[in-house]
Design a protein around this motif. Structure first.
Motif, mmCIF file in Angstrom:
data_model
loop_
_atom_site.group_PDB
_atom_site.id
_atom_site.type_symbol
_atom_site.label_atom_id
_atom_site.label_comp_id
_atom_site.label_asym_id
_atom_site.label_seq_id
_atom_site.Cartn_x
_atom_site.Cartn_y
_atom_site.Cartn_z
ATOM 1 N N ASN A 166 0.799 -1.221 0.000
ATOM 2 C CA ASN A 166 0.000 0.000 0.000
ATOM 3 C C ASN A 166 0.833 1.274 0.000
ATOM 4 O O ASN A 166 0.311 2.351 -0.251
ATOM 5 N N ALA A 167 2.118 1.152 0.307
ATOM 6 C CA ALA A 167 3.089 2.240 0.181
ATOM 7 C C ALA A 167 2.637 3.551 0.801
ATOM 8 O O ALA A 167 2.615 4.585 0.121
ATOM 9 N N PRO A 168 2.270 3.564 2.080
ATOM 10 C CA PRO A 168 1.926 4.851 2.695
ATOM 11 C C PRO A 168 3.149 5.765 2.753
ATOM 12 O O PRO A 168 4.275 5.295 2.980
ATOM 13 N N ASP A 169 2.925 7.043 2.545
ATOM 14 C CA ASP A 169 4.007 8.010 2.694
ATOM 15 C C ASP A 169 4.226 8.352 4.159
ATOM 16 O O ASP A 169 5.341 8.702 4.556
ATOM 17 N N ILE A 170 3.161 8.259 4.947
ATOM 18 C CA ILE A 170 3.224 8.471 6.390
ATOM 19 C C ILE A 170 2.495 7.309 7.042
ATOM 20 O O ILE A 170 1.405 6.925 6.621
ATOM 21 N N LEU A 171 3.130 6.721 8.060
ATOM 22 C CA LEU A 171 2.572 5.554 8.733
ATOM 23 C C LEU A 171 2.654 5.750 10.236
ATOM 24 O O LEU A 171 3.731 6.046 10.770
ATOM 25 N N GLY A 172 1.535 5.576 10.910
ATOM 26 C CA GLY A 172 1.530 5.581 12.364
ATOM 27 C C GLY A 172 1.127 4.218 12.880
ATOM 28 O O GLY A 172 0.140 3.639 12.412
ATOM 29 N N PRO B 233 4.260 2.782 23.353
ATOM 30 C CA PRO B 233 4.740 3.869 22.496
ATOM 31 C C PRO B 233 4.007 3.921 21.157
ATOM 32 O O PRO B 233 3.439 2.942 20.696
ATOM 33 N N LYS B 234 4.040 5.092 20.542
ATOM 34 C CA LYS B 234 3.467 5.329 19.221
ATOM 35 C C LYS B 234 4.586 5.810 18.315
ATOM 36 O O LYS B 234 5.274 6.776 18.638
ATOM 37 N N ALA B 235 4.750 5.159 17.201
ATOM 38 C CA ALA B 235 5.784 5.550 16.254
ATOM 39 C C ALA B 235 5.141 6.164 15.018
ATOM 40 O O ALA B 235 4.040 5.785 14.617
ATOM 41 N N ILE B 236 5.833 7.121 14.438
ATOM 42 C CA ILE B 236 5.423 7.705 13.161
ATOM 43 C C ILE B 236 6.570 7.499 12.180
ATOM 44 O O ILE B 236 7.701 7.953 12.424
ATOM 45 N N PHE B 237 6.297 6.786 11.106
ATOM 46 C CA PHE B 237 7.270 6.556 10.046
ATOM 47 C C PHE B 237 6.871 7.401 8.833
ATOM 48 O O PHE B 237 5.684 7.649 8.604
ATOM 49 N N PHE B 238 7.841 7.808 8.054
ATOM 50 C CA PHE B 238 7.549 8.610 6.865
ATOM 51 C C PHE B 238 8.617 8.338 5.819
ATOM 52 O O PHE B 238 9.777 8.059 6.142
ATOM 53 N N LYS B 239 8.204 8.391 4.553
ATOM 54 C CA LYS B 239 9.126 8.127 3.454
ATOM 55 C C LYS B 239 10.225 9.197 3.442
ATOM 56 O O LYS B 239 9.953 10.390 3.325
ATOM 57 N N ALA B 240 11.447 8.744 3.525
ATOM 58 C CA ALA B 240 12.575 9.675 3.619
ATOM 59 C C ALA B 240 12.761 10.477 2.339
ATOM 60 O O ALA B 240 13.334 11.575 2.377
ATOM 61 N N ASN B 241 12.309 9.946 1.215
ATOM 62 C CA ASN B 241 12.462 10.668 -0.054
ATOM 63 C C ASN B 241 11.278 11.579 -0.360
ATOM 64 O O ASN B 241 11.211 12.165 -1.435
ATOM 65 N N ARG B 242 10.333 11.696 0.586
ATOM 66 C CA ARG B 242 9.177 12.557 0.371
ATOM 67 C C ARG B 242 9.050 13.622 1.450
ATOM 68 O O ARG B 242 8.676 14.764 1.165
ATOM 69 N N SER C 263 -0.227 13.783 14.036
ATOM 70 C CA SER C 263 -0.293 13.201 15.383
ATOM 71 C C SER C 263 -0.830 11.779 15.322
ATOM 72 O O SER C 263 -1.791 11.493 14.604
ATOM 73 N N ASN C 264 -0.201 10.894 16.106
ATOM 74 C CA ASN C 264 -0.586 9.492 16.219
ATOM 75 C C ASN C 264 -0.816 9.189 17.689
ATOM 76 O O ASN C 264 0.048 9.475 18.520
ATOM 77 N N VAL D 91 -4.666 13.903 12.176
ATOM 78 C CA VAL D 91 -4.684 13.321 13.521
ATOM 79 C C VAL D 91 -5.302 11.936 13.410
ATOM 80 O O VAL D 91 -6.471 11.801 13.022
ATOM 81 N N PHE D 92 -4.532 10.909 13.738
ATOM 82 C CA PHE D 92 -5.022 9.548 13.542
ATOM 83 C C PHE D 92 -4.617 8.659 14.704
ATOM 84 O O PHE D 92 -3.842 9.049 15.578
ATOM 85 N N GLY D 93 -5.150 7.450 14.686
ATOM 86 C CA GLY D 93 -4.781 6.483 15.710
ATOM 87 C C GLY D 93 -5.929 5.564 16.072
ATOM 88 O O GLY D 93 -7.014 5.608 15.506
ATOM 89 N N ASP D 94 -5.641 4.724 17.062
ATOM 90 C CA ASP D 94 -6.656 3.859 17.661
ATOM 91 C C ASP D 94 -7.241 4.629 18.840
ATOM 92 O O ASP D 94 -6.646 4.708 19.903
#
Length: 570
Positions: free
Chosen positions: A40-46, A81-90, A128-129, A163-166
């Motif tokens: 699914n290649a998200p650009d931002i992932l929480g 903990p909550k992590a936020i990942f993001f595409k480094a090239n974007r 925010s996650n 703003v996302f999350g469970d």
């Protein structure tokens, strides 16, 4: 065309912490998680429930291999903990932080936040996650308030927020309303769809959310229900939305020519020929039934000086007003028709100057009707710069659209072009005339919820008053079998083609959906501005600024004391 908006994907994923009660360990489920993310290649992932000292390095290594950078608070007090990942090239991270949310002694809930800058557009976003407490609603309400306060504290630049999350909270709950009211966010999933399935693959409830402020728009959202030979990556399904910047600006309050009366009729037309659509107000019981013109200031507001037109006045509810340039001078004229008056003839009052019309009517013997069910449209179907007259009645001439080409001085040819293509014998059929393919001629669109499987059928102008069916346009964009659906055709992005707009008060939390016209209709783009869940709302798409793009005008007689809200096209 949508790619020109530089969309990016945002995913929220509760990956479920390791538990002996689960049929597979988190380490066995890791390949499933990675596969879903890669596919699914998200650009931002929480991710939520990202716990376990042995698991975290493994997951982070997989994300690095997929090209992600990250923000992850590794302090010991953040138990979940909550992590936020993001595409480094974007994206580039400019700032970050962690917020501890109210909980009890059993668990510590938290939220992370980052400010990311898009390397393509240089736009910045506040992301925010969070994961809210799963047991007590009172604690979740406290947590929602804490999160709102923290975002307002740290988003000092008033950046667009995602703003996302469970949230462990279902639609309509108090804590969700706290978040929506506090930040002005809207759910990309339309507050619908179960996201928690308890390992069964059968949805139980919606508790995962992706929301954003209204300075964003999105092109789609989904619940990703991928399984692996009957196994699941988590007991939650990941959710993803594709965002772009808002296509309309914030509301401009329009308090000139307002009305709290549902019988008021608004029209928008360029009366003085300056390229900006002016506002025309008419109510049969107000000001002796005078049409009232308010000239556009070009910035979303209108002049407070009203220009009245007594010669075109009517106190009859059966009267209809149309505004179109029938003589080709660049100013839109006033056409008045009442089936009970003037032997059913239309009358043209030519625009003069400064928002005025001639006091003398030009009577049109062509296409007369004393039947209130007759529909008239005025649009330039042959591309000569003059709006032609189009007549339709379901019970007359086999339901053909009957075109009378404009000649000169507000008159029309007595020769009718009766077209069977795009005809309808179904009462209540709606017609639109707009240049959809960008060739300078107005094309025809028709819709009735019971016809053509709810499709809006498009017929391209041949330039002589006849039309040819277009499968590409008819088969693309939204359809609807619901009578309360409202369609519009207007050039929202300024490329010379009329785009298709879908709105229904009871669908998509009242969001308008825009489909850009290309060789077909492409989209949708969901606008978070101008939304309404009231059946009393009227939306108009018209260029009130003169920049070539249709702005959105929103009016509800029962809201804002009858003021209009104007959203200018970006």
């Amino acid at each position: 065309m949508l790619a020109n908006n530089n969309p990016f994907n945002v995913m929220s994923f509760n990956i479920k912490h390791n538990s002996p009660a689960d049929s597979q360990t988190i380490f066995e489920r890791l390949p499933y998680m990675v596969q879903i993310i890669a596919d699914n290649a998200p650009d931002i992932l929480g991710v939520q429930e990202f716990s376990g000292n042995a698991f975290q390095p493994m997951f982070r290594a997989e994300m690095a291999d997929l090209g992600y950078d990250e923000y992850f608070n590794r302090t010991t007090e953040v138990v979940v903990p909550k992590a936020i990942f993001f595409k480094a090239n974007r994206f580039t991270m400019l700032d970050s932080g962690t917020v501890i949310l109210p909980s009890n002694e059993e668990v510590v809930n938290s939220a992370t936040w980052v400010i990311l800058q898009d390397q393509i557009t240089a736009k910045k976003y506040f992301i925010s996650n969070s994961h809210w407490y799963y047991k007590l609603q009172d604690i979740r309400i406290q947590g929602a308030n804490t999160l709102v306060d923290a975002i307002e504290l740290h988003n000092t630049e008033n950046l667009p927020e995602i703003v996302f999350g469970d949230f462990n909270a279902e639609p309509g709950s108090t804590e969700i309303e706290v978040l929506k009211d506090g930040l002005g966010v809207v759910d990309a999933l339309n507050e619908e769809g179960d996201t928690y399935h308890r390992w069964t693959g059968v949805g139980v409830k919606k508790i995962d959310w992706i929301t954003s402020t209204r300075d964003m728009a999105f092109t789609g959202a989904t619940i990703i229900k991928t399984s692996f030979d009957g196994n699941w990556a988590s007991d939650h399904w990941p959710i993803m939305a594709t965002y772009i910047p808002a296509i309309f600006g914030p509301a401009v309050t329009d308090n000139v020519g307002i009305s709290g009366n549902p019988a008021t009729v608004y029209s928008f037309a360029d009366i003085n020929g300056d390229g900006k659509k002016d506002k025309i107000y008419w109510n049969k019981v107000f000001d002796n039934g005078n049409p009232r013109v308010y000239l556009s200031n070009g910035n979303g507001t209108f002049s407070g000086t009203v220009v009245q037109h007594p010669a075109g006045a009517s106190t009859l509810a059966s009267t209809r007003y149309y505004y179109a340039d029938v003589n080709g001078d660049g100013k839109e004229d006033e056409i008045v028709w009442d089936p009970t008056q003037n032997s059913g003839r239309t009358k043209v009052f030519l625009a003069t100057s400064n928002g005025n019309f001639s006091s003398t009517a030009i009577n049109n013997p062509e296409g007369t009707s004393g039947n209130a069910a007759t529909l008239f449209n005025f649009a330039d179907v042959n591309g000569d710069g003059k709006a032609d007259k189009i007549y339709w009645n379901a019970t007359f001439d086999g339901g053909h659209t009957r075109v009378y080409l404009a000649t000169s001085g507000g008159s029309f040819s007595p020769t009718v072009v009766s077209g069977s293509t795009g005809s309808s014998t179904t009462a209540g059929t709606k017609f639109w005339y707009a240049d959809i393919n960008g060739d300078g001629k107005a094309d025809k669109a028709l819709w009735h919820p019971s016809l053509n499987s709810g499709k809006v059928m498009v017929y391209l102008s041949d330039g002589d008053g006849t039309f040819t069916a277009s499968a590409a346009y008819s088969d693309s964009g939204a359809s609807s079998g619901v009578a309360s659906t409202v369609f519009h055709f207007a050039d929202v992005n300024g490329d010379g083609r009329a785009d298709k707009i879908y709105w229904r008060h009871s669908a998509y939390i009242g969001k308008p959906k825009i489909y850009y016209a290309d060789t077909e209709f492409k989209g949708p783009i969901y606008s978070l501005r101008g939304t309404s869940q009231s059946v009393n709302t009227d939306l108009f798409f018209t260029d009130i600024t003169g920049d070539g793009k249709a702005d959105m005008v929103r009016w509800n007689y029962a809201e804002y004391t009858g003021e209009l809200r104007n959203y200018l096209a970006n």
